[in-house]
Every structure is written in C-alpha cells, then in structure tokens.
Design a protein around this motif. Structure first.
Motif, PDB file in Angstrom:
ATOM      1  N   LEU A 149      29.492 -11.491 -21.052  1.00  0.00           N
ATOM      2  CA  LEU A 149      29.883 -12.830 -21.485  1.00  0.00           C
ATOM      3  C   LEU A 149      30.203 -13.728 -20.294  1.00  0.00           C
ATOM      4  CD1 LEU A 149      32.126 -12.156 -24.615  1.00  0.00           C
ATOM      5  CD2 LEU A 149      29.829 -13.143 -24.562  1.00  0.00           C
ATOM      6  N   MET A 150      30.940 -13.190 -19.343  1.00  0.00           N
ATOM      7  CA  MET A 150      31.291 -13.964 -18.156  1.00  0.00           C
ATOM      8  C   MET A 150      30.054 -14.264 -17.315  1.00  0.00           C
ATOM      9  SD  MET A 150      33.574 -15.543 -16.461  1.00  0.00           S
ATOM     10  CE  MET A 150      35.076 -14.981 -17.243  1.00  0.00           C
ATOM     11  N   ASP A 151      29.132 -13.302 -17.239  1.00  0.00           N
ATOM     12  CA  ASP A 151      27.894 -13.523 -16.484  1.00  0.00           C
ATOM     13  C   ASP A 151      27.085 -14.656 -17.093  1.00  0.00           C
ATOM     14  OD1 ASP A 151      28.568 -11.476 -14.786  1.00  0.00           O
ATOM     15  OD2 ASP A 151      27.272  -9.986 -15.736  1.00  0.00           O
ATOM     16  N   GLY A 152      27.069 -14.721 -18.436  1.00  0.00           N
ATOM     17  CA  GLY A 152      26.367 -15.813 -19.100  1.00  0.00           C
ATOM     18  C   GLY A 152      26.970 -17.163 -18.762  1.00  0.00           C
ATOM     19  N   ARG A 153      28.301 -17.222 -18.749  1.00  0.00           N
ATOM     20  CA  ARG A 153      28.973 -18.472 -18.404  1.00  0.00           C
ATOM     21  C   ARG A 153      28.699 -18.853 -16.949  1.00  0.00           C
ATOM     22  NH1 ARG A 153      35.438 -19.142 -18.514  1.00  0.00           N
ATOM     23  NH2 ARG A 153      35.178 -18.122 -20.557  1.00  0.00           N
ATOM     24  N   LEU A 154      28.748 -17.876 -16.061  1.00  0.00           N
ATOM     25  CA  LEU A 154      28.482 -18.146 -14.646  1.00  0.00           C
ATOM     26  C   LEU A 154      27.049 -18.614 -14.425  1.00  0.00           C
ATOM     27  CD1 LEU A 154      30.343 -15.169 -12.922  1.00  0.00           C
ATOM     28  CD2 LEU A 154      31.007 -17.577 -12.947  1.00  0.00           C
ATOM     29  N   ALA A 155      26.097 -18.054 -15.183  1.00  0.00           N
ATOM     30  CA  ALA A 155      24.698 -18.461 -15.055  1.00  0.00           C
ATOM     31  C   ALA A 155      24.523 -19.922 -15.453  1.00  0.00           C
ATOM     32  CB  ALA A 155      23.812 -17.565 -15.915  1.00  0.00           C
ATOM     33  N   ILE A 156      25.179 -20.319 -16.546  1.00  0.00           N
ATOM     34  CA  ILE A 156      25.095 -21.710 -16.997  1.00  0.00           C
ATOM     35  C   ILE A 156      25.725 -22.644 -15.963  1.00  0.00           C
ATOM     36  CG2 ILE A 156      25.858 -23.344 -18.760  1.00  0.00           C
ATOM     37  CD1 ILE A 156      25.718 -21.028 -20.771  1.00  0.00           C
ATOM     38  N   CYS A 157      26.888 -22.251 -15.440  1.00  0.00           N
ATOM     39  CA  CYS A 157      27.571 -23.075 -14.435  1.00  0.00           C
ATOM     40  C   CYS A 157      26.761 -23.172 -13.146  1.00  0.00           C
ATOM     41  CB  CYS A 157      28.954 -22.503 -14.144  1.00  0.00           C
ATOM     42  SG  CYS A 157      30.121 -22.631 -15.510  1.00  0.00           S
ATOM     43  N   THR A 158      26.157 -22.054 -12.749  1.00  0.00           N
ATOM     44  CA  THR A 158      25.343 -22.040 -11.526  1.00  0.00           C
ATOM     45  C   THR A 158      24.152 -22.971 -11.658  1.00  0.00           C
ATOM     46  OG1 THR A 158      25.978 -19.760 -11.032  1.00  0.00           O
ATOM     47  CG2 THR A 158      23.987 -20.587  -9.971  1.00  0.00           C
TER      48      THR A 158
ATOM     49  N   PHE B 103      23.655 -32.098 -19.887  1.00  0.00           N
ATOM     50  CA  PHE B 103      23.088 -31.254 -20.942  1.00  0.00           C
ATOM     51  C   PHE B 103      23.601 -29.828 -20.797  1.00  0.00           C
ATOM     52  CE2 PHE B 103      19.797 -28.167 -22.145  1.00  0.00           C
ATOM     53  CZ  PHE B 103      19.704 -28.442 -23.503  1.00  0.00           C
ATOM     54  N   MET B 104      23.634 -29.328 -19.564  1.00  0.00           N
ATOM     55  CA  MET B 104      24.126 -27.966 -19.324  1.00  0.00           C
ATOM     56  C   MET B 104      25.613 -27.847 -19.632  1.00  0.00           C
ATOM     57  SD  MET B 104      21.507 -26.278 -18.655  1.00  0.00           S
ATOM     58  CE  MET B 104      22.401 -24.753 -18.420  1.00  0.00           C
ATOM     59  N   MET B 105      26.384 -28.910 -19.436  1.00  0.00           N
ATOM     60  CA  MET B 105      27.793 -28.880 -19.808  1.00  0.00           C
ATOM     61  C   MET B 105      27.945 -28.762 -21.325  1.00  0.00           C
ATOM     62  SD  MET B 105      29.726 -28.864 -17.137  1.00  0.00           S
ATOM     63  CE  MET B 105      28.470 -27.705 -16.592  1.00  0.00           C
ATOM     64  N   GLY B 106      27.027 -29.403 -22.057  1.00  0.00           N
ATOM     65  CA  GLY B 106      27.035 -29.251 -23.509  1.00  0.00           C
ATOM     66  C   GLY B 106      26.684 -27.834 -23.918  1.00  0.00           C
ATOM     67  N   VAL B 107      25.717 -27.252 -23.207  1.00  0.00           N
ATOM     68  CA  VAL B 107      25.343 -25.856 -23.469  1.00  0.00           C
ATOM     69  C   VAL B 107      26.523 -24.931 -23.200  1.00  0.00           C
ATOM     70  CG1 VAL B 107      23.860 -23.939 -22.710  1.00  0.00           C
ATOM     71  CG2 VAL B 107      22.889 -26.220 -23.022  1.00  0.00           C
ATOM     72  N   LEU B 108      27.254 -25.205 -22.118  1.00  0.00           N
ATOM     73  CA  LEU B 108      28.421 -24.395 -21.772  1.00  0.00           C
ATOM     74  C   LEU B 108      29.490 -24.482 -22.859  1.00  0.00           C
ATOM     75  CD1 LEU B 108      29.940 -22.629 -19.726  1.00  0.00           C
ATOM     76  CD2 LEU B 108      30.785 -24.730 -18.670  1.00  0.00           C
TER      77      LEU B 108
ATOM     78  N   TYR C   5      28.363 -22.450 -25.730  1.00  0.00           N
ATOM     79  CA  TYR C   5      28.424 -21.027 -25.377  1.00  0.00           C
ATOM     80  C   TYR C   5      29.835 -20.487 -25.515  1.00  0.00           C
ATOM     81  CZ  TYR C   5      27.875 -16.729 -22.663  1.00  0.00           C
ATOM     82  OH  TYR C   5      27.868 -15.412 -22.253  1.00  0.00           O
ATOM     83  N   THR C   6      30.801 -21.218 -24.979  1.00  0.00           N
ATOM     84  CA  THR C   6      32.191 -20.748 -25.042  1.00  0.00           C
ATOM     85  C   THR C   6      32.736 -20.799 -26.467  1.00  0.00           C
ATOM     86  OG1 THR C   6      32.954 -22.973 -24.469  1.00  0.00           O
ATOM     87  CG2 THR C   6      32.701 -21.398 -22.660  1.00  0.00           C
ATOM     88  N   THR C   7      32.252 -21.763 -27.257  1.00  0.00           N
ATOM     89  CA  THR C   7      32.751 -21.916 -28.629  1.00  0.00           C
ATOM     90  C   THR C   7      32.108 -20.934 -29.595  1.00  0.00           C
ATOM     91  OG1 THR C   7      33.128 -24.277 -28.242  1.00  0.00           O
ATOM     92  CG2 THR C   7      33.078 -23.534 -30.534  1.00  0.00           C
ATOM     93  N   LEU C   8      30.792 -20.780 -29.509  1.00  0.00           N
ATOM     94  CA  LEU C   8      30.065 -19.976 -30.490  1.00  0.00           C
ATOM     95  C   LEU C   8      29.798 -18.541 -30.045  1.00  0.00           C
ATOM     96  CD1 LEU C   8      27.417 -22.647 -31.581  1.00  0.00           C
ATOM     97  CD2 LEU C   8      29.621 -22.130 -32.636  1.00  0.00           C
ATOM     98  N   LYS C   9      29.692 -18.325 -28.744  1.00  0.00           N
ATOM     99  CA  LYS C   9      29.384 -16.993 -28.240  1.00  0.00           C
ATOM    100  C   LYS C   9      30.633 -16.237 -27.803  1.00  0.00           C
ATOM    101  CE  LYS C   9      26.556 -13.702 -26.841  1.00  0.00           C
ATOM    102  NZ  LYS C   9      25.767 -12.892 -27.815  1.00  0.00           N
ATOM    103  N   GLU C  10      31.406 -16.832 -26.912  1.00  0.00           N
ATOM    104  CA  GLU C  10      32.608 -16.156 -26.423  1.00  0.00           C
ATOM    105  C   GLU C  10      33.697 -16.107 -27.491  1.00  0.00           C
ATOM    106  OE1 GLU C  10      33.928 -17.909 -22.793  1.00  0.00           O
ATOM    107  OE2 GLU C  10      32.354 -16.968 -21.606  1.00  0.00           O
ATOM    108  N   LYS C  11      33.908 -17.215 -28.180  1.00  0.00           N
ATOM    109  CA  LYS C  11      34.886 -17.298 -29.278  1.00  0.00           C
ATOM    110  C   LYS C  11      36.268 -16.783 -28.874  1.00  0.00           C
ATOM    111  CE  LYS C  11      31.370 -16.731 -32.865  1.00  0.00           C
ATOM    112  NZ  LYS C  11      30.895 -15.906 -33.999  1.00  0.00           N
ATOM    113  N   GLY C  12      36.679 -17.095 -27.654  1.00  0.00           N
ATOM    114  CA  GLY C  12      38.004 -16.693 -27.202  1.00  0.00           C
ATOM    115  C   GLY C  12      38.106 -15.242 -26.776  1.00  0.00           C
ATOM    116  N   CYS C  13      36.981 -14.559 -26.670  1.00  0.00           N
ATOM    117  CA  CYS C  13      36.999 -13.138 -26.283  1.00  0.00           C
ATOM    118  C   CYS C  13      37.441 -12.986 -24.828  1.00  0.00           C
ATOM    119  CB  CYS C  13      35.615 -12.540 -26.474  1.00  0.00           C
ATOM    120  SG  CYS C  13      35.444 -10.856 -25.877  1.00  0.00           S
ATOM    121  N   PHE C  14      38.401 -12.103 -24.580  1.00  0.00           N
ATOM    122  CA  PHE C  14      38.855 -11.877 -23.209  1.00  0.00           C
ATOM    123  C   PHE C  14      38.490 -10.486 -22.690  1.00  0.00           C
ATOM    124  CE2 PHE C  14      42.381 -10.353 -25.802  1.00  0.00           C
ATOM    125  CZ  PHE C  14      42.732  -9.173 -25.184  1.00  0.00           C
TER     126      PHE C  14
END
Length: 199
Positions: free
Chosen positions: A53-62, A96-101, A104-113
């Motif tokens: 999950l974190m790798d996905g977020r980092l990929a979008i940010c990168t 656009f990528m910020m919208g994707v992020l 991603y955090t809302t629908l995919k991560e859903k607060g998962c730590f």
C-alpha cells in the motif's frame, strides 16, 4: 482524553522503550496504539509487514514530482513562452495525480496502517493476510481497532474489532501501558484465528 487512567497500572516491560505521548492529542494517542499493534504482530508474533500500500502511494507521489521536475527542467532549457505547452501539460498532470492520490488513500488504503503476512512455514502455500485499521473520532476517547483476515487458500474474508477507551491503555502522565494493550490485540487476533481453525 486519558485523564481517567489509573495510576497503579504496571509499567511496560523493562526491555521495552517507554512510549509517552500528549494524552490530550487524539492523533498522538492513536498513532502510539497503532505502533504498539505493529510491534505485537511483527516483532512478537513474527509476521512480515507488507509495504504494498505504501509503495503504491510512493509511486503516485514520485510520478507527480516527476511531472513537476520535468516542467522545471524544460522551462530552464526552453524559457517561457516557448515552454508554455509543456508547462500546461505538466501542471495539469500534477494536479490529476494529486486527485489519483486522494482516491487511492480514500478507496484503497481506507485508513489501513498495517498489512501483515502470515507466511506458510513450509513455503508452499501463499501467505495469509492480516489487515489492521484504526479509528479515533474527533473529541472522542474511544479507540477502535479493526482486523481483517484473508485466507490465502479459500479467499475467505473474516473481520473483527474492539472499541476501548484510550484511558485504559495510558496512565495519567501519557505513558503507554503496552501490556494492557497487547492483551486486547492478542484477543482480537486469537478470536479470528480460532474462527479460522474451526471452519
């Protein structure tokens, strides 16, 4: 929040670093309990933490930063207004990528730590997956921990949770009483594990 905690609680194990937070800061209390959950699953139970999950977020940010850096370099090599079309494309792509992020955090991560992998000791079967999500509502002292278990073989999904006041896990000085919290985490885990074995 944790002002009602008892002062006679036993301290954490001697070999553990004492965790102390501002007992009036809900985010700090939540983060401390989240970290304590990770410790139980990863260090004590020997599960392996998955960083997908974190790798996905980092990929979008990168990728987002890549658009910004490319725009900067292009504008340096081809000063405005020559660089205008590229700047418009890069700026649009960045937002656009910020919208994707956000999605991603809302629908995919859903607060998962924490995503913990319970790997097969024989190395034959794929790992079972444990996912942990926590919640502390604003101006509330109730900490809720949700656990989801996914059986790698049957793909069966089971969930469980508990809700407790943070005052049960922190003393009046804001020190985390990890022994008390660990009991609750292990009860939550064993509940799903027992259900898994009986089905």
């Amino acid at each position: 929040m944790a002002s009602k905690a008892k002062t006679d609680k036993t301290p954490a194990k001697a070999d553990d670093k004492q965790i102390k937070v501002d007992k009036w800061d809900g985010s700090a209390l939540k983060n401390a309990l989240d970290d304590a959950t990770k410790k139980v699953l990863i260090e004590d139970m020997g599960y392996e933490e998955s960083h997908r999950l974190m790798d996905g977020r980092l990929a979008i940010c990168t990728l987002s930063v890549g658009f910004a850096m490319f725009a900067l370099a292009w504008d340096y090599l081809h000063p405005f207004p020559q660089s205008r079309p590229v700047l418009i494309f890069c700026v649009t792509s960045y937002f656009f990528m910020m919208g994707v992020l956000t999605l991603y955090t809302t629908l995919k991560e859903k607060g998962c730590f924490l995503v913990a992998l319970d790997k097969d000791k024989a190395g034959i079967d794929p790992p079972n997956v444990w996912t942990f999500v926590s919640q502390v509502k604003r101006y509330d002292d109730q900490y809720t921990l949700y656990a989801t278990y996914v059986d790698a073989k049957t793909k069966a999904v089971r969930t469980a949770n508990f809700t407790k006041s943070v005052a049960q896990f922190f003393d009046v000085d804001g020190n985390l009483c990890s022994d008390y919290f660990e009991v609750e985490v292990r009860k939550l885990h064993s509940g799903l594990s027992s259900e898994k074995k009986h089905k």
